[in-house]
Design a protein around this motif. Structure first.
Motif, short mmCIF file in Angstrom:
data_model
loop_
_atom_site.label_atom_id
_atom_site.label_comp_id
_atom_site.label_asym_id
_atom_site.label_seq_id
_atom_site.Cartn_x
_atom_site.Cartn_y
_atom_site.Cartn_z
N PHE A 229 1.15 -1.43 0.13
CA PHE A 229 -0.46 0.20 -0.30
C PHE A 229 0.55 0.96 0.44
N THR A 230 1.05 2.25 -0.76
CA THR A 230 1.23 3.58 -0.36
C THR A 230 0.06 4.25 -0.68
N GLY A 231 -0.24 5.02 0.56
CA GLY A 231 -1.35 6.15 1.17
C GLY A 231 -0.96 6.94 2.10
N SER A 232 -2.51 7.38 2.67
CA SER A 232 -2.01 8.14 3.98
C SER A 232 -2.11 7.71 4.97
N VAL A 233 -1.70 8.06 6.24
CA VAL A 233 -1.58 6.79 7.52
C VAL A 233 -2.72 6.66 8.07
N PRO A 234 -3.79 7.71 7.65
CA PRO A 234 -5.16 6.70 8.09
C PRO A 234 -5.19 5.62 7.34
N ALA A 244 -4.42 -7.93 9.77
CA ALA A 244 -3.99 -8.24 10.83
C ALA A 244 -5.26 -9.96 11.23
N ARG A 245 -5.99 -9.61 10.78
CA ARG A 245 -7.28 -11.02 10.92
C ARG A 245 -6.02 -12.18 10.11
N ASP A 246 -5.75 -12.16 8.88
CA ASP A 246 -5.15 -13.40 8.07
C ASP A 246 -3.97 -12.98 8.13
N VAL A 247 -3.04 -12.52 8.89
CA VAL A 247 -1.94 -12.14 9.33
C VAL A 247 -1.33 -12.09 7.61
N LYS A 248 -2.10 -10.94 6.70
CA LYS A 248 -1.22 -10.75 5.31
C LYS A 248 0.05 -10.04 5.97
N ASN A 249 1.15 -10.51 5.05
CA ASN A 249 2.11 -9.13 4.66
C ASN A 249 1.91 -7.68 4.48
N ILE A 250 2.56 -7.30 4.96
CA ILE A 250 1.92 -6.07 4.95
C ILE A 250 3.29 -5.57 4.49
N SER A 251 3.40 -4.52 3.02
CA SER A 251 4.54 -2.89 3.12
C SER A 251 3.51 -2.15 2.91
N LEU A 252 3.69 -1.10 3.86
CA LEU A 252 3.03 0.75 3.76
C LEU A 252 4.03 1.42 4.21
N GLU A 253 3.41 2.70 2.14
CA GLU A 253 4.71 4.06 1.64
C GLU A 253 3.21 4.52 2.32
#
Ligand code: NAD
Length: 492
Positions: A229-234, A244-253
């Motif tokens: 994901f890239t986008g806003s903090v909220p 979190a529910r499925d413990v997915k791998n995430i990356s956040l920009e």
């Protein structure tokens, strides 16, 4: 007006199952630019199913890195072949000046070439690891994560798509890409280019749609293994909770409020140019924008005068008009948000040196003058919150320690910059700045080879470079026992 009534799913252009559409506007004159298909949850299900099949049973993850690289290079060529058309489309969709859009498109093509090279290297990636216990032989391999959901913002529509699609494809993942509802047009063109380049059906699916509908359904879908994901903090925070529910791998920009420290021994012209580039490029709608400038007190008055004079010279207008350096903001909503931030800054006592208004000569379009504030209260939202517009805040400092304290006193930590003739000082300060990206004697240059991402609320993980590829790879150890019985290795 463009009509884009279809979603790109499993290599086909399909109408949304619930028949949804949304409108896209040209920010330079507020006219209707396009009607675009809006994906709903049923379309998300179809697209994730297609990506799932392509990953579990299709050829893409099973090709060699070199074979994937040749498709990536053809995508790069396809982008270059349509560079002029894509750049104009980006200007009309996003508002940015044409030379910036041309740069973005060229950079997006370069990103596919860069990850083609890394895909090739994956063919020899298996790494033997010597163990202290010689009865075992071990190696470490890396494998694609699986189905990735890529959710991107509107400020660099094609480039942000490339930053996710290129490494995901290089790794052998399949994807569903959801562009921003404000700027979906070049992502749809990317779907055509990828199909023409020979990418198998289902490997890249493109679903324009609204964030709260298509975006939310996508990141929550149990068939998705990875959310990029890239986008806003909220929104990033909401996505983290959903993942979190499925413990997915995430990356956040996510967002930023990037400081630029200017010491008094700096070349004032160079400092002003980098500040201008850092905050007015793309109308300041840049996650790493130079939005907080800290100037050593002896240089402060001269720099403020030079900066506000330079800001007053910037040519504002439609991004397709030659010589324009500042286009409109992307949307009415963004215009209202930036205008409100400016009004709040004034109410909080910041000193306006230039700008702050809609330019008189632009009756239509979401334009805001390049805006320079000085003496900005440190507790104010203007100083602390991301504005995402052409608004720079400048404050003075007296010592290096104070500059560092002010720079680091932020919830964000994406980028930071320092300028001084004393390179030793620059290096020292760079190491103390709390940010994922630090520039010395410049601001904003971005390279496919280098990691991009932030600390604190600016996100999790890094894009670009070899680190960007890691986002789409799992690491697996394979350990072989060469001799003896089960309890033997443990007890002896
Ligand atoms: P946004 O968070 O509003 O939207 C980003 C994307 O998320 C869009 O595609 C949107 O449709 C989607 N979305 C919205 N709600 C969703 C939900 N509930 N579930 C799933 N998806 C959802 O951000 P924006 O206004 O498009 O972009 C501006 C922000 O992006 C700024 O904060 C900027 O700093 C940040 N940004 C960061 C980087 C970086 O590299 N760190 C780069 C560019 C932009």
């Amino acid at each position: 007006m463009y009509q884009r009534p279809h979603l790109f799913i499993e290599g086909q252009w399909l109408a949304p199952q619930q028949g949804g559409q949304f409108e896209v506007f040209d920010p330079s004159d507020e006219s209707l630019l396009a009607r675009v298909a809006a994906a709903g949850p049923a379309d998300v299900d179809l697209a994730v199913g297609a990506a799932r099949r392509a990953f579990d049973h299709g050829p893409w993850p099973r090709l060699s890195g070199a074979e994937r690289a040749s498709v990536l290079r053809r995508i790069a060529e396809g982008i270059r072949a349509r560079q002029d058309e894509l750049a104009v489309l980006e200007v009309r969709d996003n508002g940015k000046p044409l030379p910036e859009a041309q740069w973005d498109i060229a950079d997006a093509a370069g990103c596919f070439d860069f990850y083609a090279d890394l895909a090739e290297r994956l063919d020899t990636d298996e790494r033997p690891v010597a163990l202290a216990d010689a009865r075992f032989r071990a190696s470490v391999v890396r494998e694609p994560v699986g189905v990735a959901a890529a959710v991107i913002p509107w400020n660099y529509p094609l480039l942000m798509a490339a930053w996710k699609v290129a490494p995901a494809l290089a790794a052998g993942c399949t994807l569903v890409l959801k562009p921003s509802e404000l700027t979906p047009l070049t992502a749809l063109e990317l779907a055509c280019i990828a199909a023409e380049a020979g990418l198998p059906a289902g490997v890249l699916n493109v679903l324009p749609g609204l964030g709260g509908e298509a975006g939310a359904a996508l990141v929550e879908h149990p068939g998705v293994d990875k959310v990029a994901f890239t986008g806003s903090v909220p929104t990033g925070s909401r996505i983290m909770q959903a993942a979190a529910r499925d413990v997915k791998n995430i990356s956040l920009e996510l967002g930023g409020k990037s400081p630029f420290i200017v010491f008094a021994d700096s070349d004032i012209e160079a400092a002003v140019e980098w500040i201008m580039f850092g905050i007015f490029w793309n109308q300041g709608q840049v996650c790493s924008a130079t939005s907080r400038v800290l100037v050593e007190r002896s240089l402060y008055p001269a720099l403020l005068a030079r900066l506000s004079d330079a800001a007053s010279q910037i040519r504002i207008g439609n991004g397709l008009t030659e010589g324009v350096l500042l286009g409109p903001l992307v949307s009415a909503g963004q215009h209202a948000k930036v205008s409100a931030a400016i009004a709040q800054g004034l109410a909080d006592g910041a000193r306006l040196l230039h700008g702050g208004e809609r330019p008189a000569e632009q009756a239509k379009g979401w334009f805001i003058q390049p805006t320079v504030f000085a003496d900005v209260p440190l507790h104010s939202a203007l100083w602390r919150e991301e504005i995402f517009g052409p608004v720079v805040c400048v404050n003075p400092f007296d010592t290096e320690a104070e500059a560092l304290h002010l720079a680091n006193d932020s919830q964000f930590g994406l980028a930071a910059a320092v300028m001084s003739a004393d390179l030793e000082r620059c290096e020292r300060v760079a190491r103390k700045l709390q940010a994922g990206i630090v520039w010395i004697n410049c601001s904003q240059p971005t390279f496919s080879e280098l990691p991009w991402g932030g600390v604190k609320r600016s996100g999790i993980g890094r894009e670009l470079g070899e680190w960007g590829l890691d986002n789409y790879l799992e690491t697996k150890q394979i350990t072989r026992y060469e001799s003896g019985d089960a309890w033997g290795w443990y007890l002896t």
